[in-house]
Write a protein that holds these residues in place. Sequence first.
Motif, PDB file in Angstrom:
ATOM      1  N   UNK A  98       1.011  -1.075  -0.160  1.00  0.00           N
ATOM      2  CA  UNK A  98       0.011   0.034  -0.047  1.00  0.00           C
ATOM      3  C   UNK A  98       0.803   1.311  -0.141  1.00  0.00           C
ATOM      4  N   UNK A  99       0.248   2.513  -0.145  1.00  0.00           N
ATOM      5  CA  UNK A  99       0.980   3.593  -0.235  1.00  0.00           C
ATOM      6  C   UNK A  99       1.658   3.963   1.049  1.00  0.00           C
ATOM      7  N   UNK A 100       1.024   3.818   2.090  1.00  0.00           N
ATOM      8  CA  UNK A 100       1.760   3.990   3.559  1.00  0.00           C
ATOM      9  C   UNK A 100       3.177   3.168   3.463  1.00  0.00           C
ATOM     10  N   UNK A 101       2.886   1.930   3.476  1.00  0.00           N
ATOM     11  CA  UNK A 101       4.049   1.139   3.395  1.00  0.00           C
ATOM     12  C   UNK A 101       5.127   1.424   2.331  1.00  0.00           C
ATOM     13  N   UNK A 102       4.881   1.962   1.098  1.00  0.00           N
ATOM     14  CA  UNK A 102       5.836   2.238   0.130  1.00  0.00           C
ATOM     15  C   UNK A 102       6.570   3.480   0.599  1.00  0.00           C
ATOM     16  N   UNK A 103       5.810   4.430   1.203  1.00  0.00           N
ATOM     17  CA  UNK A 103       6.326   5.753   1.634  1.00  0.00           C
ATOM     18  C   UNK A 103       7.349   5.492   2.811  1.00  0.00           C
ATOM     19  N   UNK A 104       7.018   4.626   3.735  1.00  0.00           N
ATOM     20  CA  UNK A 104       7.958   4.028   4.848  1.00  0.00           C
ATOM     21  C   UNK A 104       9.390   3.596   4.011  1.00  0.00           C
ATOM     22  N   UNK A 105       9.135   2.645   3.294  1.00  0.00           N
ATOM     23  CA  UNK A 105      10.201   2.045   2.663  1.00  0.00           C
ATOM     24  C   UNK A 105      11.011   3.185   1.716  1.00  0.00           C
ATOM     25  N   UNK A 155       9.963   6.581  -5.665  1.00  0.00           N
ATOM     26  CA  UNK A 155       8.772   5.991  -5.088  1.00  0.00           C
ATOM     27  C   UNK A 155       7.778   6.189  -6.370  1.00  0.00           C
ATOM     28  N   UNK A 156       7.217   5.201  -6.797  1.00  0.00           N
ATOM     29  CA  UNK A 156       6.317   5.317  -8.262  1.00  0.00           C
ATOM     30  C   UNK A 156       5.161   4.627  -7.929  1.00  0.00           C
ATOM     31  N   UNK A 157       4.043   5.520  -8.070  1.00  0.00           N
ATOM     32  CA  UNK A 157       2.574   4.988  -8.160  1.00  0.00           C
ATOM     33  C   UNK A 157       2.536   4.306  -9.506  1.00  0.00           C
ATOM     34  N   UNK A 158       1.774   3.124  -9.584  1.00  0.00           N
ATOM     35  CA  UNK A 158       1.275   2.661 -10.838  1.00  0.00           C
ATOM     36  C   UNK A 158      -0.161   2.306 -10.929  1.00  0.00           C
ATOM     37  N   UNK A 159      -1.135   3.061 -11.503  1.00  0.00           N
ATOM     38  CA  UNK A 159      -2.371   2.753 -11.385  1.00  0.00           C
ATOM     39  C   UNK A 159      -2.884   1.532 -12.320  1.00  0.00           C
ATOM     40  N   UNK A 160      -3.960   1.090 -11.605  1.00  0.00           N
ATOM     41  CA  UNK A 160      -4.438  -0.399 -12.273  1.00  0.00           C
ATOM     42  C   UNK A 160      -5.889   0.049 -12.494  1.00  0.00           C
ATOM     43  N   UNK A 161      -6.571  -1.215 -12.964  1.00  0.00           N
ATOM     44  CA  UNK A 161      -7.997  -1.044 -13.060  1.00  0.00           C
ATOM     45  C   UNK A 161      -8.539  -0.859 -11.826  1.00  0.00           C
ATOM     46  N   UNK A 162      -8.254  -1.604 -10.726  1.00  0.00           N
ATOM     47  CA  UNK A 162      -9.039  -1.633  -9.427  1.00  0.00           C
ATOM     48  C   UNK A 162      -8.205  -0.610  -8.384  1.00  0.00           C
ATOM     49  N   UNK A 163      -7.116  -0.469  -8.414  1.00  0.00           N
ATOM     50  CA  UNK A 163      -6.241  -0.044  -7.555  1.00  0.00           C
ATOM     51  C   UNK A 163      -4.894   0.674  -7.881  1.00  0.00           C
ATOM     52  N   UNK A 164      -4.242   1.231  -7.062  1.00  0.00           N
ATOM     53  CA  UNK A 164      -3.105   1.851  -7.322  1.00  0.00           C
ATOM     54  C   UNK A 164      -1.911   1.164  -6.714  1.00  0.00           C
ATOM     55  N   UNK A 165      -0.908   0.529  -7.235  1.00  0.00           N
ATOM     56  CA  UNK A 165       0.166  -0.019  -6.284  1.00  0.00           C
ATOM     57  C   UNK A 165       1.244   0.943  -6.343  1.00  0.00           C
TER      58      UNK A 165
END
Length: 182
Positions: A98-105, A155-165
Amino acid sequence: MKKYAKYTLILSSILLTSCVNQNTKIATNIMPTTNACTKLDLLKSAYYDDFSSLKEIKISGRASNIWKAKYQLFGENCQVFSWGGKQHTYSCNLVAPNEETAKSYYQSAKRVTQECLGEQWQLEESKRKHDDGMKTTFTNHDAKPNEKVTFSTHLVPTSGLFSTTWTIYYYVGNSSKPNNNK
C-alpha cells in the motif's frame, strides 16, 4: 554393463562435489554482507567495474543489455542495465502492499543512504516528472567527472484497473543514464 554404470555414477558424484565446492568458495568470496553501509560500498565499488561481480544471466536487446543480478542487495528483481559503452546501472525494485508502506520504505532507503554515504554526498529530492511519485538522488559533487556515481531512490505509483500499487526503485549508476532521469 553394471561396472560401467558404477564408474559413471562415481565419476559424476566426484564432478558434482567439486562443482559445489567451487561455487561455495566463489560465493564466500563475493557474498554481500547484511550491513547496509557495506552494501552501499560494495555497489559503489562494483559501479567502477561495470557491476561485473554482480552480473549473472545476460539478456541482449537492441538498445541495451540486461543481466540478472547475482544478489538482491536492495529490494527484489535486481538487474544490471547497459546502454552501450561504459554506461551501466544497477537497479532493484520492491512492490509495497500500500501507499503508506511504500512511503515508509522510501523514507527508510533515503535515510540509510544518507547516513552511509556521508556529508560529501548531496541529497536532492523532487517530484517525478511523469507521475505523482518522488525521487531522491545522492551525488558527490567533489568526485571527478569519470567517477560520478549516483544513488537514487524512486517512489512510483502505478495505476491499475481497480487500485494503485506502489513500487520503490533503487538505482546505482551515473546521473546521465536514462533510468535515473525518470
